[in-house]
Scaffold this motif. Structure first.
Motif, PDB file in Angstrom:
ATOM      1  N   LEU A 276      -1.514 103.168  27.216  1.00  0.00           N
ATOM      2  CA  LEU A 276      -0.353 103.730  28.260  1.00  0.00           C
ATOM      3  C   LEU A 276       0.632 102.815  28.255  1.00  0.00           C
ATOM      4  O   LEU A 276       0.383 101.431  28.209  1.00  0.00           O
ATOM      5  N   ALA A 277       2.205 103.429  27.950  1.00  0.00           N
ATOM      6  CA  ALA A 277       3.104 102.577  28.018  1.00  0.00           C
ATOM      7  C   ALA A 277       4.238 103.092  29.065  1.00  0.00           C
ATOM      8  O   ALA A 277       4.279 104.329  29.030  1.00  0.00           O
ATOM      9  N   TYR A 278       4.793 102.136  29.842  1.00  0.00           N
ATOM     10  CA  TYR A 278       5.732 102.585  30.713  1.00  0.00           C
ATOM     11  C   TYR A 278       7.134 102.465  29.837  1.00  0.00           C
ATOM     12  O   TYR A 278       7.380 101.086  29.658  1.00  0.00           O
ATOM     13  N   ASP A 279       7.793 103.556  29.704  1.00  0.00           N
ATOM     14  CA  ASP A 279       9.144 103.549  28.791  1.00  0.00           C
ATOM     15  C   ASP A 279      10.255 103.286  29.757  1.00  0.00           C
ATOM     16  O   ASP A 279      10.386 103.718  30.869  1.00  0.00           O
ATOM     17  N   ASP A 280      11.279 102.596  28.856  1.00  0.00           N
ATOM     18  CA  ASP A 280      12.640 102.655  29.591  1.00  0.00           C
ATOM     19  C   ASP A 280      12.577 101.587  31.014  1.00  0.00           C
ATOM     20  O   ASP A 280      13.300 102.091  31.873  1.00  0.00           O
ATOM     21  N   PHE A 281      11.868 100.788  30.924  1.00  0.00           N
ATOM     22  CA  PHE A 281      11.512 100.152  32.316  1.00  0.00           C
ATOM     23  C   PHE A 281      12.983  99.380  32.642  1.00  0.00           C
ATOM     24  O   PHE A 281      13.618  98.595  31.764  1.00  0.00           O
ATOM     25  N   GLY A 282      13.473  99.813  33.898  1.00  0.00           N
ATOM     26  CA  GLY A 282      14.770  99.004  34.291  1.00  0.00           C
ATOM     27  C   GLY A 282      16.016  99.788  34.124  1.00  0.00           C
ATOM     28  O   GLY A 282      16.856  99.543  34.571  1.00  0.00           O
ATOM     29  N   ALA A 283      15.587 100.969  33.465  1.00  0.00           N
ATOM     30  CA  ALA A 283      16.938 101.866  33.331  1.00  0.00           C
ATOM     31  C   ALA A 283      17.330 102.522  34.389  1.00  0.00           C
ATOM     32  O   ALA A 283      18.477 102.787  34.968  1.00  0.00           O
ATOM     33  N   GLY A 284      16.263 102.899  35.549  1.00  0.00           N
ATOM     34  CA  GLY A 284      16.777 103.199  36.908  1.00  0.00           C
ATOM     35  C   GLY A 284      16.128 102.509  37.984  1.00  0.00           C
ATOM     36  O   GLY A 284      16.366 101.279  37.743  1.00  0.00           O
ATOM     37  N   GLN A 285      15.375 103.165  38.871  1.00  0.00           N
ATOM     38  CA  GLN A 285      14.856 102.296  39.862  1.00  0.00           C
ATOM     39  C   GLN A 285      13.446 101.994  39.376  1.00  0.00           C
ATOM     40  O   GLN A 285      12.570 102.871  39.324  1.00  0.00           O
ATOM     41  N   SER A 286      13.261 100.629  39.130  1.00  0.00           N
ATOM     42  CA  SER A 286      12.007 100.145  38.653  1.00  0.00           C
ATOM     43  C   SER A 286      11.128 100.471  39.611  1.00  0.00           C
ATOM     44  O   SER A 286      10.916  99.881  40.826  1.00  0.00           O
ATOM     45  N   ARG A 287       9.592 100.858  39.047  1.00  0.00           N
ATOM     46  CA  ARG A 287       8.664 101.228  39.976  1.00  0.00           C
ATOM     47  C   ARG A 287       7.609 100.212  39.944  1.00  0.00           C
ATOM     48  O   ARG A 287       6.448 100.170  39.263  1.00  0.00           O
ATOM     49  N   LEU A 288       7.921  98.976  40.952  1.00  0.00           N
ATOM     50  CA  LEU A 288       7.036  97.766  40.746  1.00  0.00           C
ATOM     51  C   LEU A 288       5.756  98.102  41.440  1.00  0.00           C
ATOM     52  O   LEU A 288       4.860  97.502  40.943  1.00  0.00           O
ATOM     53  N   ARG A 303      16.978  98.940  26.976  1.00  0.00           N
ATOM     54  CA  ARG A 303      17.826  97.990  26.330  1.00  0.00           C
ATOM     55  C   ARG A 303      18.918  97.526  27.094  1.00  0.00           C
ATOM     56  O   ARG A 303      19.732  96.632  26.707  1.00  0.00           O
ATOM     57  N   SER A 304      19.308  98.618  28.202  1.00  0.00           N
ATOM     58  CA  SER A 304      20.291  98.148  29.117  1.00  0.00           C
ATOM     59  C   SER A 304      20.171  96.699  29.818  1.00  0.00           C
ATOM     60  O   SER A 304      20.898  96.009  30.157  1.00  0.00           O
ATOM     61  N   LEU A 305      18.692  96.327  29.882  1.00  0.00           N
ATOM     62  CA  LEU A 305      18.518  94.902  30.393  1.00  0.00           C
ATOM     63  C   LEU A 305      18.647  93.869  29.523  1.00  0.00           C
ATOM     64  O   LEU A 305      18.770  92.769  30.001  1.00  0.00           O
ATOM     65  N   LEU A 306      18.631  94.132  28.460  1.00  0.00           N
ATOM     66  CA  LEU A 306      19.028  93.163  27.213  1.00  0.00           C
ATOM     67  C   LEU A 306      20.404  93.183  26.743  1.00  0.00           C
ATOM     68  O   LEU A 306      20.593  92.654  25.394  1.00  0.00           O
ATOM     69  N   ASP A 307      21.250  93.746  27.226  1.00  0.00           N
ATOM     70  CA  ASP A 307      22.561  93.873  26.765  1.00  0.00           C
ATOM     71  C   ASP A 307      23.099  92.522  26.388  1.00  0.00           C
ATOM     72  O   ASP A 307      22.823  91.378  27.122  1.00  0.00           O
ATOM     73  N   SER A 308      23.625  92.091  25.154  1.00  0.00           N
ATOM     74  CA  SER A 308      23.974  91.126  24.699  1.00  0.00           C
ATOM     75  C   SER A 308      24.868  90.113  25.729  1.00  0.00           C
ATOM     76  O   SER A 308      24.817  88.824  25.609  1.00  0.00           O
ATOM     77  N   THR A 334       4.380  93.308  26.665  1.00  0.00           N
ATOM     78  CA  THR A 334       5.965  93.549  26.728  1.00  0.00           C
ATOM     79  C   THR A 334       6.725  93.794  25.711  1.00  0.00           C
ATOM     80  O   THR A 334       6.611  93.090  24.576  1.00  0.00           O
ATOM     81  N   VAL A 335       7.549  94.932  25.697  1.00  0.00           N
ATOM     82  CA  VAL A 335       8.214  95.256  24.494  1.00  0.00           C
ATOM     83  C   VAL A 335       9.957  95.177  24.705  1.00  0.00           C
ATOM     84  O   VAL A 335      10.274  95.829  25.783  1.00  0.00           O
ATOM     85  N   ALA A 336      10.474  94.460  24.091  1.00  0.00           N
ATOM     86  CA  ALA A 336      12.133  94.435  24.177  1.00  0.00           C
ATOM     87  C   ALA A 336      12.597  95.509  23.278  1.00  0.00           C
ATOM     88  O   ALA A 336      12.626  95.355  22.015  1.00  0.00           O
ATOM     89  N   GLU A 337      13.291  96.581  23.929  1.00  0.00           N
ATOM     90  CA  GLU A 337      13.696  97.580  23.063  1.00  0.00           C
ATOM     91  C   GLU A 337      14.955  97.364  22.687  1.00  0.00           C
ATOM     92  O   GLU A 337      15.995  96.439  23.516  1.00  0.00           O
ATOM     93  N   GLY A 338      15.751  97.746  21.752  1.00  0.00           N
ATOM     94  CA  GLY A 338      17.140  97.595  21.048  1.00  0.00           C
ATOM     95  C   GLY A 338      17.483  96.360  20.808  1.00  0.00           C
ATOM     96  O   GLY A 338      18.747  95.973  21.012  1.00  0.00           O
ATOM     97  N   VAL A 339      16.670  95.621  20.386  1.00  0.00           N
ATOM     98  CA  VAL A 339      16.791  94.242  19.672  1.00  0.00           C
ATOM     99  C   VAL A 339      17.484  94.547  18.127  1.00  0.00           C
ATOM    100  O   VAL A 339      17.180  95.141  17.400  1.00  0.00           O
TER     101      VAL A 339
END
Length: 373
Positions: A276-288, A303-308, A334-339
């Motif tokens: 199981l992977a939770y995708d786009d974590f941090g794009a909206g309301q993070s489900r902590l 990728r919005s969390l990793l904006d340059s 943990t996977v960093a997307e949009g690198v």
């Protein structure tokens, strides 16, 4: 899915009849389907308000076409329209018999003819390619004629950039549906998003049947796809088709239902040995809360969390370190997307990500271009 049902408003102009015929399709700006009854022997269609069914498109002529209902058949006749009347994609020049399930196209507007079991003063705009607006037949080609393919983007280890997995992504060659976002928007309008999502997962597994069976394959769900028995059953079939290949199912973190339902779904995935992977974590309301109560195997940071620019701030890096520490303590990869640069690789590695994904490390590619690992 809601279907807007309309009744004919100009019944005085022709003999009324009700043999159960109706038209259904995407009309106007509504996100759903519109259904209109054909309750008259002579039923006119066009852009003008005087028609029995008004189609709100400048490509449709004021008086575009006529349906003639008899006891033996339904005939469709073009009324000299600018952009043509089509039956199942073929332009008609003479009255043509049509039946249940036929696709009737009026310039860029498309409707399906079905049968129950029991205006403005503007000129018509000439359209070069009215068929680009035919949503029903476009999705029919995607789903029934296999007019889509799956491409695969590498997911690599943060330590040495070694490919560890691939994510399956859909691509389509039909004009207007090349974007996956647009493709699923159209599918959602026709209530076919879940079916398309299932087909994409199945095709991804089939496409990679002969490629590196030890490599993980990440498969997507549609954000509105219920995490219920139908999905579980389709995944069970998929698990058998995939053989020994490790599978990971991605769920948008905003689509996680209540904790009890998610806990049951997580247990079903474990029984099938699907990650199981939770995708786009941090794009909206993070489900902590869900992350704590029902931890995934992978957490994919949007990728919005990793904006340059944003990632250069002390506050952003402190937040990411906190989240990454929490994930590491829970045993979550943990996977960093949009690198998309070496600089971002270095920053994400220093922060503590375990995996990277992005154009800098590999663009989505055909299965034939994937390296054997």
């Amino acid at each position: 899915m809601a279907v807007i049902v309309r009744n004919n408003s100009n019944s005085e102009s022709s003999t009324e009849i009700d043999q159960g015929w109706f038209l259904v399709g995407c009309v106007g700006e509504s996100s759903g389907l519109t259904q209109v009854r054909i309750g008259k022997v002579s039923f006119t269609i066009g852009r003008a308000a005087s028609n029995d069914f008004r189609l709100p498109s400048q490509n449709v002529s004021k008086q575009h076409a006529q349906l003639i209902v008899t006891s033996e058949a339904v005939l469709i006749r073009d009324l000299g329209s600018t952009n043509g009347t089509f039956v199942n994609g073929r332009r008609i020049a003479a009255p043509t018999p049509v039946g249940d399930g036929d696709l009737l196209q009026f310039a860029d507007m498309e409707l399906r003819l079905g049968r129950d079991n029991a205006e403005t003063g503007a000129h018509t705009v000439v359209s070069d390619s009215p068929e680009h607006g035919w949503l029903i037949s476009q999705l029919y080609a995607v789903i029934h004629q296999d007019r889509f393919e799956m491409v695969f983007q590498p997911i690599v280890a943060a330590a040495d950039l070694r490919p560890l997995a691939v994510e399956a992504l859909v691509r389509c060659d039909i004009i207007g549906l090349e974007s996956p976002v647009r493709l699923f928007e159209v599918a959602a309008r026709l209530d076919l998003q879940e079916r398309l999502s299932t087909l994409c997962r199945t095709k991804a597994v089939e496409t990679l049947a002969d490629w590196s069976p030890s490599q993980q394959l990440f498969l997507n769900t549609h954000p509105q796809e219920p995490l219920g028995p139908e999905l579980v059953e389709s995944l069970r079939t998929l698990r058998e088709q995939a053989g020994a290949r490790p599978l990971v199912l991605e769920i948008h973190e905003a689509a996680v239902p209540d904790l009890a339902a998610m806990r049951d779904f997580r247990a079903a995935l474990r029984d099938m040995e699907i990650g199981l992977a939770y995708d786009d974590f941090g794009a909206g309301q993070s489900r902590l809360l869900e992350l704590t109560e029902i931890p995934p195997d992978f957490l994919k940071f949007d990728r919005s969390l990793l904006d340059s620019q944003a990632i250069g701030s002390v506050g952003r890096r402190t937040l990411l370190r906190t989240l990454l520490t929490h994930a590491a303590d829970a045993g979550i990869a943990t996977v960093a997307e949009g690198v998309d640069s070496q600089e971002l690789v270095d920053i994400c590695r220093e922060l503590g990500f375990t995996h990277f994904q992005g154009y800098f490390l590999g663009r989505p590619m055909s299965h034939t271009a994937l390296p054997k690992v």
